[in-house]
Structure formats: structure tokens, C-alpha cells
Design an enzyme around this catalytic site. Structure first.
Site, PDB file in Angstrom:
ATOM      1  CD  GLU A  82     -17.504  20.513  -5.400  1.00 62.37           C
ATOM      2  OE1 GLU A  82     -18.333  19.572  -5.328  1.00 62.37           O
ATOM      3  OE2 GLU A  82     -16.164  19.673  -4.662  1.00 62.37           O
ATOM      4  CG  ASP A 222     -11.923  11.816  -4.387  1.00 56.69           C
ATOM      5  OD1 ASP A 222     -11.544  12.079  -4.205  1.00 56.69           O
ATOM      6  OD2 ASP A 222     -12.686  12.081  -2.674  1.00 56.69           O
ATOM      7  CD  GLU A 315     -11.261  16.875   4.664  1.00 56.16           C
ATOM      8  OE1 GLU A 315     -11.069  16.961   3.957  1.00 56.16           O
ATOM      9  OE2 GLU A 315     -12.435  15.979   5.625  1.00 56.16           O
ATOM     10  CD  GLU A 336     -16.541  10.843   1.674  1.00 60.40           C
ATOM     11  OE1 GLU A 336     -16.290  11.483   0.576  1.00 60.40           O
ATOM     12  OE2 GLU A 336     -16.212  11.299   2.779  1.00 60.40           O
ATOM     13  CB  THR A 419     -18.196  10.313  -6.580  1.00 55.63           C
ATOM     14  OG1 THR A 419     -17.487  10.754  -5.649  1.00 55.63           O
ATOM     15  CG2 THR A 419     -18.646  12.130  -6.956  1.00 55.63           C
TER      16      THR A 419
END
Length: 522
Positions: A82, A222, A315, A336, A419
Site C-alpha cells: 500500500e 490482481d 465488493e 476499477e 495500479t
């Protein structure tokens, strides 16, 4: 800025703030710092968005404040993944943009202040990689390094999605340590793949063994796939392409079921969980970047159907039962789906995607906009709100929706978005070798107009939407598709048959002399 700055994230319902950097990825909220007052996370994340919006005045103000006030010498345990995609990526991208726009800076020439901050932060990451395997710990204390008795469990994304930011940091500073550490971890991770070319979702960094063998394209995995193809584009190394090529074919073969992607055991390929997760909505964007537009559009439309049903994207949605997951009904303003919509519109210019964007914006304004900002949705079945505006809402969600309608930032430029939505320029000086996509030697060889094409677009590193359209026609229907030798689909042997465009499975010749998916083993 009015209610939360210089803290990490906004609480829009109460018009307050949260210093949440140590909480990111910390589901049990363990080992939270006592004297941490934030790292201006949302400001760092928003800098590139300000440039995309054309607000260079606020961008300059943000750069100046961070240059004078931000420090990473804090006793705070943070999630490496993160912190890398949000803070390090945000600083590197903003540094590059500041260099590009320094001539417009009214306070004078930019002096690389953000790069110095990025290098300081990157150096604090390096102790996490000091393991027997080279796979980094998931958690690092910014001041003291890896803590005693730190957990050795991490995710595939956590150790396989560092190469863009740390590679860019090495290219900008001339210090190879950052890229070398990220690449060593990525290579080790790829060496752990199963015989089916699939990777698990969680692993142990000391032993290099998988903990969770059930995997898919959603949470925990992902961005691993995303960073393989983007690293190839950004750095030009065939090593990244070779990994992505094998991984993509495996995903299409073992995870895909029509327009959906389920989870499977990486050892056997057997389905384990039939569920849609909101993070999977990034996949059509990756497929569009690859050129597999037909497959991308198919999945994107199913995501849109779910969006229309609930008003937003939940989610987690259980495909086998057709219901929401009982405990994961929330929508935290994720980007996304908007991201994939942006990519598909850029590739096709189909105005339908603009209508999708209008639907997304309409839902955000109707369900999540409050006086103090935009609030996450706690339960999509009731639309009850949660007092949190994640930093990625401004970094990604708003950015992709803006670019959908105004892409002037991208004109005459070539960027890869991380990302977290931070743009990094594609430059020949960063390439180990410049990909020669402009010369026929890198295309599938066609000796004459009658000779069938016996390689897929994916293998040939070309876009099936553009190559051979004018002179030969476009025989490819997807990136993995290989047409049969004869248009009639007649065959004399298996070699006359190609690869199925939807399932990416090998076609074989039947006893009657026709190509098809006749066998159960491929």
C-alpha cells in the site's frame, strides 16, 4: 483540504480526518502507532490528478508544502504494498510531472524535492527484502525496519506489484538497488508457479511456500498480472512479456467461464469459488491494453449489468447463488470499473462507454456525495454510508472518469498508469531495448496472402484490432485466438486446427475431419 489536510484521509460525514496509513491492509488494526499525525496521503495521491485536471496552481502549492513538511522518519508500521503504490508511486509520478511543467512554475525551477522524498522512502523499504527468498515482508516500520516477530505471510500482489514504482525510482536516481530488489522478488514469485502456470494468493516469505492455493484475478493477486504487462511496456524487457504471456493464457484457460472469472486451485485447475469481486473489474482494462478488446468488452458488460442492478458495484457477489456476499456488501468508491471503461473507450471510441461513464457519475453523485465530500457505501442493499473517503477516490476514480471525457492530458504523450492511477511516461531511455513494433519483423510473418497465420496475436506481441486489417484482413478474434488453417474448418490432422478465441483452448481434428473442442484434455 478544508477538513482533513494534512492528515491521510477524509471522513466526509463528520468532516473530520483519519491518519490511516498504518490501517491500510491491517484488517485487525494491530500495532497502530501512537504518535503518528499523518503523511498527507490524500495530497500525495492527488498531485497527478491536479495535473490531469489542468490545475497547476494547486499542484505547485502541493509540491511546495510536501517539500517543506513531509518526513518519513516516523515510528509507523505500514503495509509495503500500500505504501509503495500510494506514497512512492504518487511521489515519483508527481516528480516527473513537476519536471515536465517546471517551466510553468511561478516560484522558479523545480529542484527534485519530490524525488528526494521518494528516494528516502524507497530506502526505508529495502530491509523488508532481506529474506532468504528475496520475497519482502508485508509490513515494515518506516523508522525501525522489520519488527521482531513480524508476520511472514504476504500476498502475491504484495510482493509481485512493486516493479513499476521501484524500477522507476532506480531509473530516476541511478541507484539499482530498488529495481533489483523488486525484480528478484518477482522472479522468485514466478518460479513458484504451479505446473499450470498459475500462482496462489498468499505465501510465506521465509520458506517460499504457498499458504493459499485457491487463486483468481481478484484481491491478493490482481495487480501481479497488471504489473507484468505494464512493466514490459515501461521497461521493454522480454522477461516481463514472457511471464505475462504464460500467465494470461493460464488465466483464460483455468479461471474463465464465459464472461466471468472464478477462482481455482492452482495445482489442479478445479474451480473453488464462483464469485465476482469488485477488484476483478480491472481485468477488462488489462485486456484492452493487450488488444484483446472482444474479451474485455464481454466481461465489462457483465460488470455493468451488476452495477445497474445495485446502483454501484458490490465488493463481492456470489455467482453460484446470485446473491450478495453476506459480510462484504460495501462499495468503497473503487475505481476499477471506471478504469476499464476508460480503456475500452480509448480503444474503440464507442459512445456507449460514455453512457456507462455517465451512469457511474450519476450513481456517485446520487448515493455517495455529501456536504463534506464523497462517502463510501457500507451496504449496497440499503445504501447506508460509511464515514470514509479513500485516497484512491481522487487518485483513480475521479481521474479515470475525467479522462473518459477529456483526454487532453494524454495527447501526444504515452503513459502507463500504475495500479493506483499514477501516470509514468513510456520513454525509450528506460528500455533495455526499444520494442520494434513499427517494423514487419516483429509481426506474424506473412509470405503471401494465401498462407494461413499460425500464431496468436498474444504470441506475436501485436494488437488484434489493428494488425493486418488493411491488407490481409483481421483473422484474430481475441488475443489468444489462432484461426484454423482452412476457413471451412475442415482438417486432416490436429495441426490444421487452431486455438479457440473465447476459451483459449486447443482445437483438435475429429474423426469426421472438422476442427473443434472435441477432447477434454488439452
Amino acid at each position: 483540504m478544508a477538513y482533513a489536510f494534512p492528515h491521510d484521509e477524509l471522513k466526509p460525514l463528520t468532516k473530520g480526518f483519519t491518519d490511516s496509513l498504518s490501517e491500510l491492509g491491517n484488517l485487525n488494526l494491530e500495532h497502530l502507532p501512537q504518535d503518528y499525525n499523518g503523511s498527507a496521503l490524500t495530497l500525495v495521491e492527488s498531485l497527478s490528478s491536479l495535473v490531469v485536471l489542468g490545475n497547476l496552481t494547486e499542484f505547485d502549492r502541493g509540491v511546495s508544502w510536501l517539500s517543506e513538511n513531509l518526513t518519513f522518519d516516523v515510528d509507523a508500521r505500514v503495509n509495503l504494498f500500500e505504501c509503495n503504490i500510494r506514497l512512492l508511486g504518487g511521489l515519483i509520478s508527481a516528480h516527473i510531472l513537476a519536471k515536465d511543467y517546471s517551466s510553468q512554475n511561478k516560484d522558479g525551477v523545480y529542484q527534485n524535492q519530490l524525488l528526494h522524498l521518494a528516494e528516502n522512502l524507497g530506502s526505508r523499504f529495502l530491509p523488508a527484502f532481506e529474506t532468504p527468498t528475496g520475497l519482502p515482508y508485508a509490513w515494515i516500520n518506516l523508522k525501525y525496519g522489520v519488527m521482531e516477530n513480524e508476520t511472514t505471510e504476504t500476498s502475491t500482489s504484495g510482493c509481485g506489484s512493486l516493479i513499476l514504482e521501484m524500477g522507476a525510482l532506480s531509473r530516476l536516481t541511478g541507484d539499482p538497488r530498488y529495481e533489483a530488489a523488486a525484480l528478484r522478488a518477482l522472479r522468485k514469485l514466478w518460479s513458484m508457479r504451479s505446473s499450470l502456470n498459475l500462482v496462489g494468493s498468499t505465501l510465506d516469505v521465509l520458506s517460499g511456500n504457498w499458504i493459499e492455493y485457491s487463486s483468481g484475478i481478484g484481491a491478493g493477486v490482481d495487480s501481479f498480472y497488471e504489473y507484468l504487462i505494464k512493466a514490459y511496456i515501461l521497461f521493454g524487457s522480454d522477461e516481463y512479456w514472457d511471464m505475462f504471456h504464460s500467465a494470461y493464457l493460464a488465466v483464460q484457460k483455468y479461471f474463465r467461464h464465459g464472461p466471468w472469472y472464478h477462482e481455482a486451485d492452482i495445482r489442479t485447475g478445479e474451480a473453488t469459488h464462483w464469485q465476482l469481486t469488485s477488484l476483478q473489474a480491472f481485468w477488462p482494462g488489462v485486456q484492452t491494453l493487450l488488444g484483446d478488446v472482444a474479451a474485455a468488452n464481454l466481461s465489462h458488460r457483465e460488470f455493468y449489468n451488476v452495477w445497474q442492478r445495485f446502483g454501484v458495484l458490490p465488493e463481492r457477489y456470489l455467482l453460484d447463488y446470485g446473491i450478495l456476499h453476506p459480510t462484504e456488501k460495501y462499495y468503497p468508491l473503487r475505481p476499477e470499473f471506471a478504469e476499464s471503461t476508460f480503456y475500452l473507450y480509448q480503444a474503440t471510441k464507442d459512445p456507449w462507454y460514455l453512457e456507462v461513464g455517465e451512469s457511474i457519475i450519476g450513481s456517485l453523485n446520487y448515493y455517495t456525495k455529501v456536504e463534506g465530500g464523497f462517502a463510501s457505501i457500507r451496504d449496497v442493499s440499503t445504501m447506508n454510508l460509511e464515514d470514509h473517503q479513500h485516497s484512491f477516490f481522487l487518485s483513480e476514480t475521479c481521474k479515470y472518469l475525467f479522462l473518459l471525457y477529456d483526454d487532453s492530458f494524454l495527447r501526444n504523450k504515452n503513459y502507463i498508469f500504475t495500479t493506483e492511477g499514477h501516470p509514468l511516461p513510456v520513454m525509450s531511455t528506460w528500455h533495455e531495448k526499444t520494442p520494434r513494433l513499427d517494423v514487419p519483423t516483429n509481426w506474424t510473418v506473412v509470405k503471401d496472402g494465401n498462407q494461413p497465420i499460425r500464431a496468436s496475436a498474444l504470441s506475436s506481441k501485436v494488437c488484434p484490432e489493428t494488425i493486418f486489417r488493411q491488407n490481409v484482413g483481421s483473422p484474430w478474434e481475441s488475443a489468444c485466438h489462432i484461426p484454423d488453417v482452412f476457413p471451412s474448418h475442415r482438417c486432416r490432422a490436429d495441426d490444421d486446427c487452431g486455438i479457440e478465441s473465447v476459451t483459449c483452448k486447443r482445437r483438435t481434428c475429429s474423426m469426421a475431419g472438422y476442427c473443434g473442442l472435441w477432447l477434454a484434455v488439452y
